[in-house]
Design a protein around this motif. Structure first.
Motif, PDB file in Angstrom:
ATOM      1  N   CYS A  48       0.834  -1.212   0.000  1.00 33.03           N
ATOM      2  CA  CYS A  48       0.000   0.000   0.000  1.00 33.03           C
ATOM      3  C   CYS A  48       0.866   1.258   0.000  1.00 33.03           C
ATOM      4  CB  CYS A  48      -0.930   0.000   1.210  1.00 33.03           C
ATOM      5  SG  CYS A  48      -2.205  -1.276   1.151  1.00 33.03           S
ATOM      6  N   GLN A  51       2.280   1.724  -3.447  1.00 35.82           N
ATOM      7  CA  GLN A  51       1.252   2.250  -4.354  1.00 35.82           C
ATOM      8  C   GLN A  51       1.105   3.762  -4.204  1.00 35.82           C
ATOM      9  OE1 GLN A  51      -2.060  -0.368  -3.239  1.00 35.82           O
ATOM     10  NE2 GLN A  51      -2.247  -0.956  -5.385  1.00 35.82           N
ATOM     11  N   ARG A  55       1.631   6.736  -6.903  1.00 32.55           N
ATOM     12  CA  ARG A  55       0.574   7.728  -7.170  1.00 32.55           C
ATOM     13  C   ARG A  55       1.096   9.146  -6.968  1.00 32.55           C
ATOM     14  NH1 ARG A  55      -3.063   3.988  -4.004  1.00 32.55           N
ATOM     15  NH2 ARG A  55      -4.125   2.717  -5.591  1.00 32.55           N
ATOM     16  N   LEU A 126       1.808   0.140 -11.139  1.00 31.21           N
ATOM     17  CA  LEU A 126       0.564   0.209 -10.367  1.00 31.21           C
ATOM     18  C   LEU A 126      -0.308  -1.020 -10.622  1.00 31.21           C
ATOM     19  CD1 LEU A 126      -0.346   3.997 -10.663  1.00 31.21           C
ATOM     20  CD2 LEU A 126       0.086   2.746  -8.546  1.00 31.21           C
ATOM     21  N   LEU A 129       1.246  -3.947  -8.704  1.00 33.96           N
ATOM     22  CA  LEU A 129       0.962  -3.868  -7.262  1.00 33.96           C
ATOM     23  C   LEU A 129      -0.505  -4.143  -6.975  1.00 33.96           C
ATOM     24  CD1 LEU A 129       3.132  -0.765  -6.313  1.00 33.96           C
ATOM     25  CD2 LEU A 129       3.583  -3.146  -5.722  1.00 33.96           C
ATOM     26  N   GLN A 130      -1.386  -3.750  -7.893  1.00 37.87           N
ATOM     27  CA  GLN A 130      -2.813  -4.037  -7.720  1.00 37.87           C
ATOM     28  C   GLN A 130      -3.044  -5.543  -7.735  1.00 37.87           C
ATOM     29  OE1 GLN A 130      -5.513  -1.425  -7.594  1.00 37.87           O
ATOM     30  NE2 GLN A 130      -6.285  -3.240  -6.603  1.00 37.87           N
ATOM     31  N   ASP A 149      -6.144   2.434 -11.852  1.00 34.52           N
ATOM     32  CA  ASP A 149      -5.872   3.540 -10.947  1.00 34.52           C
ATOM     33  C   ASP A 149      -6.336   4.858 -11.553  1.00 34.52           C
ATOM     34  OD1 ASP A 149      -4.202   5.553  -9.338  1.00 34.52           O
ATOM     35  OD2 ASP A 149      -3.839   3.636  -8.340  1.00 34.52           O
TER      36      ASP A 149
END
Length: 647
Positions: A48, A51, A55, A126, A129-130, A149
């Motif tokens: 998290c 991520q 972002r 991303l 990682l998702q 995302d």
């Protein structure tokens, strides 16, 4: 001296962009090392955190793209200044020699070379990682997990806006000339959602559809109707065009009325169209051409397209405004096809008491019933949104240059061209009205005179092109029943099928152009090529032999109509790009100007058909095509003169 400073400023921008892209790439590389280590020993909290770090890079990239947008706007304004001082000589030279040169610094500013690699790296990481997070979280524990995302959507939207990249949905949306703003903030989006009502939007789209059906449903039978009332067949031009005459005036008062309400204009529109179609149908039994024309004029006075367009612009959330704009265009295209097709099914003849129902009167009766049902639906379902005045809307509108500057950090707080812009502003006499000040440049035009003063040569040329294509299309459609009856003895049903097929080409053509062609070529290149093809279609339409054949007429009509549709899309796209931002809102907006130009073209075209009829039907085709040819040549010449300003 000014040119040298300008070139130096562009070099500073390009080098700064490269520097910032390098910093972002280094941060992504550093996070990539952490991600690799995390694969060996996965931890949900660290996933998290990683991520959020990616972002944060995405948000910084957004700031960089906004910085690019500010400087791109500055470059365009300065080029406009040089245009005014040197009569476009500097722009012609500069854009021609540098816009597509591999070493050009404009490539960095306008095409964001290198940004795509950063976006791709962010998207892949991303997404990875998702997937990792999905391996350890249950959708029941985290029901709000999204697969894509949002920061990537925002970045892609920003890039598409800067590069004018397009797809089918965007291409359709450009036809509507409805302002598409930046990705909204959460607060702005929440405000939009409160005023948004799906049923009200649907009612506006249905209004658009029905009005286009109403416009074209009489085209296959207008010549026969005029003959039945004792007039010449070519009076069909006046019958068809009378609706457009009234629309010239109705567009203005409906646009002004929509500043205060949406519901009342739509109710008034429905009532006028109900009465107008009823009079159109009754004219047959009353044997009165006057009543028929009054009915068509009342239908034109009920044209609420300005309200439909304004509702989408002001009341539909930004996140779905593009879809709504595409829906507006699709509803228009579908109505254009359904009108003649419906007329083809109304080939019956019977009487009820003293009322006659035949191919001439049934279009009026059918549309009267349709508008009565629509009025009832409108009355019980439409919800009037909270309505701000233009001044209140301006005060609340986001997206000003200063607001963006406040968001930028670490060297991105000011555009590098700020000094050049300040130097330009010192010479206030040379500034266009749209550039007098930051605040003034964002206020809507308040009168026709002020709107006209905002029309640059590029805008005027685009409006001329729009006039030309609407004129050519109206000539083709309105005289089709007379021409095909005279040369080929086509029945009303055959004419209706032919016109319906032409109308049905609109969406497939837009799919091809919007999804593929506009991604391969610049809009101005497509514009020029489309104008040449429309000219070819007009030339092919002339009757220069003793025998005029169906293949010649049909093929020339398809070429003219299809490429006029292509031309309309890129024309409105360029128009929205070169038009002052002050014309994006308010009563006297760009949509109103384009509507007035197109409606005036239709009025003149329909009047030309009726006047040419006095020379005889045998001369009608060539006489009406001659003005189309001359206007098309004039628009081509004007396009060549302003070609380098269309970017």
């Amino acid at each position: 001296m000014g040119v040298t400073v300008f070139l130096f400023e562009i070099e500073k921008i390009a080098l700064f962009l490269l520097e910032q892209q390098g910093i972002l790439a280094s941060r992504i590389l550093f996070l990539g090392e952490q991600r690799t280590a995390l694969v060996q020993r996965p931890d949900i909290s660290q996933i998290c955190e990683l991520q959020e770090a990616y972002r944060a890079i995405g948000q910084d990239l957004l700031k960089l793209l906004r910085f690019v947008e500010m400087n791109a706007t500055g470059i365009r304004k300065i080029l406009k200044k040089f245009d005014k001082r040197f009569g476009y000589k500097f722009t012609d030279y500069y854009v021609t020699t540098r816009a597509n040169h591999p070493y050009s610094q404009l490539q960095q500013v306008f095409k964001q070379v290198g940004v795509g690699a950063v976006v791709g790296a962010l998207s892949r990481n991303l997404a990875y990682l998702q997937d990792c997070q999905g391996s350890y979280l249950s959708i029941y524990d985290q029901p709000s997990i999204i697969l894509k995302d949002p920061v990537i959507d925002q970045i892609n939207a920003s890039i598409n806006k800067l590069t004018h990249s397009t797809n089918f949905l965007q291409f359709l949306g450009q036809h509507s000339l409805i302002a598409q703003e930046d990705i909204p903030s959460a607060a702005e989006d929440h405000t939009d959602d409160k005023s948004y009502h799906f049923m009200s939007l649907l009612l506006n789209l249905v209004n658009t559809f029905l009005y286009m059906v109403n416009t074209y449903i009489i085209v296959p039978t207008a010549d026969d109707y005029s003959l039945s009332l004792g007039a010449a067949a070519t009076v069909c031009g006046v019958i068809i065009g009378s609706m457009a005459v009234a629309q010239i005036f109705s567009s203005v008062y409906f646009s002004a009325w929509s500043n205060k309400s949406y519901f009342r204009p739509l109710v008034f529109s429905s009532i006028m169209l109900f009465i107008g179609n009823t009079l159109y149908a009754l004219a047959y039994d009353l044997n009165s051409l006057t009543i028929l024309l009054v009915g068509r004029l009342l239908c034109g006075l009920g044209s609420a397209r300005a309200v439909n367009r304004r509702y989408i612009s002001d009341c539909v959330p930004l996140k779905i405004r593009l879809q709504a704009s595409a829906g507006f265009v699709s509803a228009s295209a579908l109505g254009m096809a359904c009108g003649p097709a419906l007329a083809g099914f109304l080939q019956i003849n019977f009487k009820i008491y003293t009322l006659t129902f035949n191919q001439n009167t049934l279009p009026g009766w059918v549309m009267s019933l349709a508008w009565f049902m629509y009025l009832f639906w409108l009355w019980i379902s439409f919800r009037e949104p909270e309505h701000n005045t233009e001044e209140e809307h301006f005060a609340q509108s986001p997206g000003s240059g200063q607001g963006k500057n406040d968001e930028l950090e670490d060297g991105l707080a000011q555009p590098l061209l700020v000094d050049a812009n300040e130097r330009q502003d010192e010479d206030g006499d040379d500034c266009d009205d749209s550039e007098e000040s930051s605040e003034e440049s964002r206020r809507p035009a308040t009168s026709i005179a002020s709107a006209y003063r905002l029309l640059t040569p590029s805008v005027k040329v685009q409006l001329l092109i729009y006039f030309m294509l609407k004129y050519a299309m109206e000539i083709l459609l309105s005289e089709s029943s007379v021409i095909t009856s005279f040369y080929f003895s086509w029945s009303t049903s055959t004419v209706a099928i032919f016109l319906a097929i032409l109308g049905l080409t609109v969406l497939p053509v837009n799919v091809i152009v919007g999804s593929y062609i506009t991604n391969l070529f610049e809009d101005r290149q497509i514009l020029l090529a489309s104008e040449i093809m429309v000219l070819a279609g007009i030339l092919l339409s002339f009757n220069v032999t003793s025998r005029y054949s169906v293949p010649q007429y049909v093929s020339s009509a398809l070429v003219t109509f299809v490429f006029a549709e292509v031309l309309e899309g890129v024309n409105l796209s360029l128009l929205s790009r070169v038009m002052s931002s002050r014309l994006s809102r308010g009563t006297y907006n760009g949509g109103l100007l384009s509507t007035e130009a197109g409606t005036l073209a239709r009025v003149i075209a329909d009047g030309t058909i009726t006047l040419a009829g006095f020379l005889g039907v045998e001369h009608l085709l060539n006489v009406t095509l001659l003005p189309s040819l001359l206007i098309c040549i004039a628009s081509l010449v004007a396009t060549f003169f302003t070609y380098n300003s269309l970017y």
